[in-house]
Design a protein around this motif. Structure first.
Motif, mmCIF file in Angstrom:
data_model
loop_
_atom_site.group_PDB
_atom_site.id
_atom_site.type_symbol
_atom_site.label_atom_id
_atom_site.label_comp_id
_atom_site.label_asym_id
_atom_site.label_seq_id
_atom_site.Cartn_x
_atom_site.Cartn_y
_atom_site.Cartn_z
ATOM 1 N N UNK A 1 134.280 113.160 -10.271
ATOM 2 C CA UNK A 1 133.767 113.589 -11.589
ATOM 3 C C UNK A 1 134.521 114.787 -12.163
ATOM 4 N N UNK A 2 134.946 115.686 -11.303
ATOM 5 C CA UNK A 2 135.695 116.856 -11.768
ATOM 6 C C UNK A 2 137.099 116.462 -12.212
ATOM 7 N N UNK A 3 137.712 115.544 -11.469
ATOM 8 C CA UNK A 3 139.049 115.079 -11.839
ATOM 9 C C UNK A 3 139.018 114.325 -13.165
ATOM 10 N N UNK A 4 138.004 113.495 -13.379
ATOM 11 C CA UNK A 4 137.895 112.743 -14.630
ATOM 12 C C UNK A 4 137.708 113.690 -15.819
ATOM 13 N N UNK A 5 136.933 114.751 -15.603
ATOM 14 C CA UNK A 5 136.761 115.742 -16.664
ATOM 15 C C UNK A 5 138.070 116.399 -17.054
ATOM 16 N N UNK A 6 138.895 116.718 -16.054
ATOM 17 C CA UNK A 6 140.199 117.323 -16.333
ATOM 18 C C UNK A 6 141.141 116.333 -17.011
ATOM 19 N N UNK A 7 141.095 115.084 -16.589
ATOM 20 C CA UNK A 7 141.979 114.081 -17.198
ATOM 21 C C UNK A 7 141.654 113.866 -18.669
ATOM 22 N N UNK A 8 140.392 114.026 -19.039
ATOM 23 C CA UNK A 8 140.019 113.874 -20.444
ATOM 24 C C UNK A 8 140.680 114.926 -21.327
ATOM 25 N N UNK A 9 141.006 116.081 -20.726
ATOM 26 C CA UNK A 9 141.668 117.137 -21.496
ATOM 27 C C UNK A 9 143.023 116.681 -22.036
ATOM 28 N N UNK A 10 143.679 115.767 -21.319
ATOM 29 C CA UNK A 10 145.005 115.313 -21.733
ATOM 30 C C UNK A 10 144.965 114.573 -23.077
#
Length: 252
Positions: free
Chosen positions: A148-157
């Motif tokens: 869930x934390x990785x997906x949140x960061x990927x959305x920033x891209x």
């Protein structure tokens, strides 16, 4: 709370460097073979394929940058490369760790015995196989924390300009923390320390653990060196466990 002693003042860089010497100890090297082979075959093959594709992916990625930010292309190009390598490296190192987890746990166990003077017998394949369900459960706990934390960061891209600039930095910091968790978990899990309890202990020395994880993350991106980083990181993390956490947290 982790034990307070003179050795615990060493920073994460110290334990990362120490891992390179510990991995070569006589009697420990044979436990390095399987993690090393898994890392070479999986991570080596993955990065070979990646570097053949980067030339196609980067121009496609930069087409999503608005025209008014094209002047930042000289900065966004290297950041995009770093981002892809970071995400790719962590993804495949996670798969490699999942496959090699039982053998990494065995390496941590035997090295701890060597470091503490309580040399453990080779527990053999039967004991190793019997531990696989517990070890896999622990690996999936780490995935549940990570995804869930990785997906949140990927959305920033997907945020033009801002995302491509900030996300690589945040991803590197997050990868450093996760790699510290990944490799420190082997000695912790050998002593049945729960996953939440382990994270709480690591936060007590978060700067040192981030330093250790950052070095592992950096070497995961470097060709050739990334092929041997798994057993080195296990050894460095085990030395950290012995020095900082074992006294208060070891159950046996």
């Amino acid at each position: 709370m982790p034990a307070k002693n003179a050795v615990s003042t060493f920073n994460g860089l110290h334990y990362f460097v120490r891992g390179w010497s510990l991995v070569r100890l006589r009697g420990i090297r044979r436990y390095v073979i399987v993690p090393l082979l898994v890392n070479v075959l999986l991570l080596g093959g993955a990065f070979f394929w990646l570097f053949q594709r980067l030339g196609e992916w980067i121009p496609q990625l930069l087409t999503h940058v608005p025209d008014w930010l094209q002047w930042l292309s000289y900065l966004l190009w290297p950041l995009s490369v770093i981002s892809i390598v970071l995400v790719f490296g962590y993804f495949f190192s996670t798969i490699a760790n999942l496959i090699a987890a039982p053998f990494c746990g065995l390496l941590a166990e035997q090295l701890e015995g060597r470091l503490t003077g309580k040399v453990l017998p080779d527990s053999g394949w039967i004991s190793l196989i019997s531990d696989i369900p517990r070890i896999m459960k622990r690996e999936f706990q780490k995935l549940g924390y990570y995804l869930p934390r990785a997906l949140g960061l990927l959305l920033l891209y997907f945020i033009p300009g801002f995302g491509q600039t900030v996300a690589p930095v945040l991803w590197f910091l997050f990868s450093a923390w996760m790699l510290s968790i990944q490799y420190c978990d082997y000695p912790f899990d050998n002593h049945k320390v729960s996953f939440p309890q382990m994270r709480s202990a690591l936060r007590q020395h978060k700067v040192a653990n981030m330093q250790f994880g950052a070095m592992v993350s950096l070497f995961t991106m470097l060709p050739i060196l990334n092929l041997v980083i798994m057993p080195v990181a296990v050894c460095g993390a085990t030395a950290m466990w012995v020095d900082r956490y074992r006294t208060d947290l070891a159950a046996n």
